[in-house]
Design a protein around this motif. Sequence first.
Motif, PDB file in Angstrom:
ATOM      1  N   SER A 282       1.104  -1.139   0.094  1.00  0.00           N
ATOM      2  CA  SER A 282      -0.282  -0.116  -0.276  1.00  0.00           C
ATOM      3  C   SER A 282       0.618   0.846  -0.030  1.00  0.00           C
ATOM      4  CB  SER A 282      -0.981   0.171   1.577  1.00  0.00           C
ATOM      5  OG  SER A 282      -1.557   0.660   1.843  1.00  0.00           O
ATOM      6  N   GLU A 283       0.871   1.984  -0.692  1.00  0.00           N
ATOM      7  CA  GLU A 283       1.240   3.179  -0.950  1.00  0.00           C
ATOM      8  C   GLU A 283       0.042   4.689   0.184  1.00  0.00           C
ATOM      9  OE1 GLU A 283       1.392   5.115  -4.207  1.00  0.00           O
ATOM     10  OE2 GLU A 283       2.967   3.134  -5.188  1.00  0.00           O
ATOM     11  N   ASP A 284      -0.147   3.805   0.958  1.00  0.00           N
ATOM     12  CA  ASP A 284      -1.211   4.990   1.894  1.00  0.00           C
ATOM     13  C   ASP A 284       0.491   5.419   3.098  1.00  0.00           C
ATOM     14  OD1 ASP A 284      -3.513   4.374   1.469  1.00  0.00           O
ATOM     15  OD2 ASP A 284      -3.349   2.705   2.903  1.00  0.00           O
ATOM     16  N   TYR A 285       0.012   6.160   3.444  1.00  0.00           N
ATOM     17  CA  TYR A 285       0.876   6.931   4.492  1.00  0.00           C
ATOM     18  C   TYR A 285       0.662   6.150   6.172  1.00  0.00           C
ATOM     19  CZ  TYR A 285       0.572  10.467   0.751  1.00  0.00           C
ATOM     20  OH  TYR A 285       1.470  11.060  -0.032  1.00  0.00           O
ATOM     21  N   VAL A 286       1.520   5.520   6.251  1.00  0.00           N
ATOM     22  CA  VAL A 286       1.069   4.498   7.723  1.00  0.00           C
ATOM     23  C   VAL A 286       2.400   4.556   8.500  1.00  0.00           C
ATOM     24  CG1 VAL A 286       0.782   1.762   7.812  1.00  0.00           C
ATOM     25  CG2 VAL A 286       0.389   2.763   5.618  1.00  0.00           C
ATOM     26  N   ALA A 287       1.567   3.934   9.226  1.00  0.00           N
ATOM     27  CA  ALA A 287       2.498   4.650  10.470  1.00  0.00           C
ATOM     28  C   ALA A 287       2.492   2.899  11.217  1.00  0.00           C
ATOM     29  CB  ALA A 287       1.595   5.012  12.161  1.00  0.00           C
ATOM     30  N   VAL A 288       3.327   2.398  11.501  1.00  0.00           N
ATOM     31  CA  VAL A 288       4.046   0.976  11.996  1.00  0.00           C
ATOM     32  C   VAL A 288       4.102   0.649  13.479  1.00  0.00           C
ATOM     33  CG1 VAL A 288       4.867  -1.475  10.777  1.00  0.00           C
ATOM     34  CG2 VAL A 288       4.345   0.442   9.770  1.00  0.00           C
ATOM     35  N   THR A 289       3.698  -0.575  13.766  1.00  0.00           N
ATOM     36  CA  THR A 289       3.821  -0.345  15.282  1.00  0.00           C
ATOM     37  C   THR A 289       4.408  -1.988  15.140  1.00  0.00           C
ATOM     38  OG1 THR A 289       3.397   0.920  16.471  1.00  0.00           O
ATOM     39  CG2 THR A 289       3.483  -0.551  17.781  1.00  0.00           C
ATOM     40  N   LEU A 290       5.342  -2.598  15.728  1.00  0.00           N
ATOM     41  CA  LEU A 290       5.305  -4.153  16.060  1.00  0.00           C
ATOM     42  C   LEU A 290       6.070  -4.791  17.540  1.00  0.00           C
ATOM     43  CD1 LEU A 290       8.778  -4.203  13.015  1.00  0.00           C
ATOM     44  CD2 LEU A 290       5.948  -4.601  12.902  1.00  0.00           C
ATOM     45  N   HIS A 291       5.168  -5.213  17.686  1.00  0.00           N
ATOM     46  CA  HIS A 291       4.950  -6.157  19.077  1.00  0.00           C
ATOM     47  C   HIS A 291       6.203  -6.946  19.509  1.00  0.00           C
ATOM     48  CE1 HIS A 291       1.714  -2.882  19.907  1.00  0.00           C
ATOM     49  NE2 HIS A 291       1.140  -3.489  19.009  1.00  0.00           N
ATOM     50  N   ASP A 292       6.808  -7.787  18.177  1.00  0.00           N
ATOM     51  CA  ASP A 292       7.641  -8.831  19.101  1.00  0.00           C
ATOM     52  C   ASP A 292       8.892  -8.710  19.881  1.00  0.00           C
ATOM     53  OD1 ASP A 292       8.242  -9.931  15.647  1.00  0.00           O
ATOM     54  OD2 ASP A 292       7.390  -8.111  15.719  1.00  0.00           O
ATOM     55  N   GLU A 293       9.379  -9.060  21.199  1.00  0.00           N
ATOM     56  CA  GLU A 293       9.827  -9.387  21.501  1.00  0.00           C
ATOM     57  C   GLU A 293      11.540  -9.216  21.152  1.00  0.00           C
ATOM     58  OE1 GLU A 293       9.151  -8.844  25.104  1.00  0.00           O
ATOM     59  OE2 GLU A 293       7.381  -8.728  24.554  1.00  0.00           O
ATOM     60  N   THR A 294      11.916  -9.432  20.157  1.00  0.00           N
ATOM     61  CA  THR A 294      13.324  -9.327  19.585  1.00  0.00           C
ATOM     62  C   THR A 294      12.742  -9.146  18.265  1.00  0.00           C
ATOM     63  OG1 THR A 294      14.416 -11.628  20.483  1.00  0.00           O
ATOM     64  CG2 THR A 294      14.798 -10.585  18.412  1.00  0.00           C
ATOM     65  N   ILE A 295      12.608  -7.740  17.269  1.00  0.00           N
ATOM     66  CA  ILE A 295      13.174  -7.035  16.391  1.00  0.00           C
ATOM     67  C   ILE A 295      13.950  -7.779  15.195  1.00  0.00           C
ATOM     68  CG2 ILE A 295      12.495  -5.314  15.011  1.00  0.00           C
ATOM     69  CD1 ILE A 295      10.200  -5.296  17.447  1.00  0.00           C
ATOM     70  N   PRO A 296      13.438  -8.231  13.868  1.00  0.00           N
ATOM     71  CA  PRO A 296      14.163  -8.190  12.735  1.00  0.00           C
ATOM     72  C   PRO A 296      15.540  -7.157  12.866  1.00  0.00           C
ATOM     73  CG  PRO A 296      12.596  -9.139  13.086  1.00  0.00           C
ATOM     74  CD  PRO A 296      12.492  -8.652  14.021  1.00  0.00           C
ATOM     75  N   ARG A 297      16.357  -7.433  12.474  1.00  0.00           N
ATOM     76  CA  ARG A 297      17.289  -6.119  12.305  1.00  0.00           C
ATOM     77  C   ARG A 297      17.774  -5.526  11.134  1.00  0.00           C
ATOM     78  NH1 ARG A 297      22.854  -5.758  13.318  1.00  0.00           N
ATOM     79  NH2 ARG A 297      24.010  -3.915  11.232  1.00  0.00           N
ATOM     80  N   ASP A 298      16.539  -5.464  10.079  1.00  0.00           N
ATOM     81  CA  ASP A 298      16.424  -4.872   8.875  1.00  0.00           C
ATOM     82  C   ASP A 298      14.851  -4.565   8.890  1.00  0.00           C
ATOM     83  OD1 ASP A 298      18.541  -4.375   8.368  1.00  0.00           O
ATOM     84  OD2 ASP A 298      19.124  -6.227   7.378  1.00  0.00           O
ATOM     85  N   ALA A 299      14.503  -4.543  10.229  1.00  0.00           N
ATOM     86  CA  ALA A 299      12.303  -4.423   9.795  1.00  0.00           C
ATOM     87  C   ALA A 299      12.389  -3.301   9.444  1.00  0.00           C
ATOM     88  CB  ALA A 299      11.977  -5.021  10.940  1.00  0.00           C
ATOM     89  N   GLN A 300      12.692  -2.026   9.678  1.00  0.00           N
ATOM     90  CA  GLN A 300      12.282  -0.832   9.142  1.00  0.00           C
ATOM     91  C   GLN A 300      12.148  -0.686   7.870  1.00  0.00           C
ATOM     92  OE1 GLN A 300      13.436   2.361  12.192  1.00  0.00           O
ATOM     93  NE2 GLN A 300      13.426   3.563  10.508  1.00  0.00           N
ATOM     94  N   VAL A 301      13.607  -1.630   7.556  1.00  0.00           N
ATOM     95  CA  VAL A 301      14.082  -1.049   6.167  1.00  0.00           C
ATOM     96  C   VAL A 301      13.211  -1.906   5.344  1.00  0.00           C
ATOM     97  CG1 VAL A 301      15.977  -1.089   4.508  1.00  0.00           C
ATOM     98  CG2 VAL A 301      16.681  -0.260   6.494  1.00  0.00           C
ATOM     99  N   ASP A 302      12.759  -3.334   5.477  1.00  0.00           N
ATOM    100  CA  ASP A 302      12.463  -4.748   4.812  1.00  0.00           C
ATOM    101  C   ASP A 302      10.927  -3.932   4.761  1.00  0.00           C
ATOM    102  OD1 ASP A 302      14.444  -5.837   4.504  1.00  0.00           O
ATOM    103  OD2 ASP A 302      14.138  -7.279   6.753  1.00  0.00           O
ATOM    104  N   ILE A 303      10.633  -3.618   5.681  1.00  0.00           N
ATOM    105  CA  ILE A 303       8.882  -3.138   5.395  1.00  0.00           C
ATOM    106  C   ILE A 303       8.575  -1.943   4.767  1.00  0.00           C
ATOM    107  CG2 ILE A 303       6.797  -1.625   7.533  1.00  0.00           C
ATOM    108  CD1 ILE A 303       7.839  -3.043   9.434  1.00  0.00           C
ATOM    109  N   ARG A 304       9.756  -0.958   4.780  1.00  0.00           N
ATOM    110  CA  ARG A 304       9.800   0.791   4.339  1.00  0.00           C
ATOM    111  C   ARG A 304       9.091  -0.415   2.419  1.00  0.00           C
ATOM    112  NH1 ARG A 304      12.882   3.264   6.143  1.00  0.00           N
ATOM    113  NH2 ARG A 304      14.546   2.851   4.907  1.00  0.00           N
TER     114      ARG A 304
END
Length: 376
Positions: A282-304
């Motif tokens: 989606s090209e919407d303007y999205v605010a993302v919140t993750l609830h994982d106890e351990t966040i993958p190293r490149d999570a932010q980049v991968d999601i974007r």
Amino acid sequence: MKLMHISDLHIGKMFKNLSLLEDQRFILEQIVRIAQDERVDGVLIAGDVYQKSSPQAEAMGLFDDFVNRLCESGIHVFMISGNHDSEQRIAYFSRLIRRAGVYANECFDGTIQKVELTDIYGKIDIHLLPFIKPANVRGFYPGEKIASYQDAVALALENSPIDSRERNILLCHQFITGAETSESEEKTIGGLDNIDASLFDAYDYVALGHIHKPQRLRRDTLRYAGSPLKYSLSEAEHRKSVCIVDIREKGDITVKTCPLPPLHEVRRVAGLFDDVMAMPYSEDYVAVTLHDETIPRDAQVDIRNTVFPHMISFAVENSKMKETRDVLATETIENKTPMDLFADFFRLQNNEVEPTEKHMDVFEKALKAAMEGDKA
């Protein structure tokens, strides 16, 4: 007579560091189509036409095209300046453009300007009150005590008498006490800009601007149209619309709203990383919140890169931490050194991992080499 009420266009505004000109072009085209389909006689623009007092050429061109399309359809335009606008810029050529059916407030002179129209029921007076502060009013009434916005607006109204036998419409850009606000509006410390709704009791319809959430106050004919687009995350749940005001004989006014679906929605999503990655692109303007106890190293980049290219914020909320980062924040960089900017970039690309001393040393050497090369 049928009128459309809109406000707070904020043409030229950025959302984080994303230009919204195409979103604004899309929504203004919708507004023109609704005005045509509803066969309105006029459009009331209750202030904040532009985001800046000195708007960029693209913003001015977009508004010029919008007004021209309305005029070509035989629709009058009535507009006032808001707190984001330059009153002089909105008033410029105001007398000349009236010949085309565009009525802009002239610079405030202590009283409220009036435009007289007629329909099958008689006369309708449209009053144009631009955004005013106490300082704007004191010079015209040196003997009066004007300490608040309430005092300023009350004095302007008192010195602009109306014929209560006629139908009176007021355009006003102020903060009315009790209105529900959002993060994208400018507010005065201590609530000094609050104005009581009772000041406007004599007017049959009050077209308000300044507050971005569409809402009525005390009566159906005292309304904020709201902004046509969502300009902050706090507006994610708003349903943007325009007001269609059908004015018949004195005391007979009905109001309905027409929705404005945007080019890009503003919304929040939350969940585990794998769940977010499985969401539709989606090209919407999205605010993302993750609830994982351990966040993958490149999570932010991968999601974007994979799901939400216009991700506007990235947050982590779990049992160990709660942190939010605006990944597209319009943070000023004038006071940041190249080293600061590199550290920001490194954190952005590496999911908030801090650069090591070695990383900083390598960058500093590369920067010095580049600067020496420029001097050569």
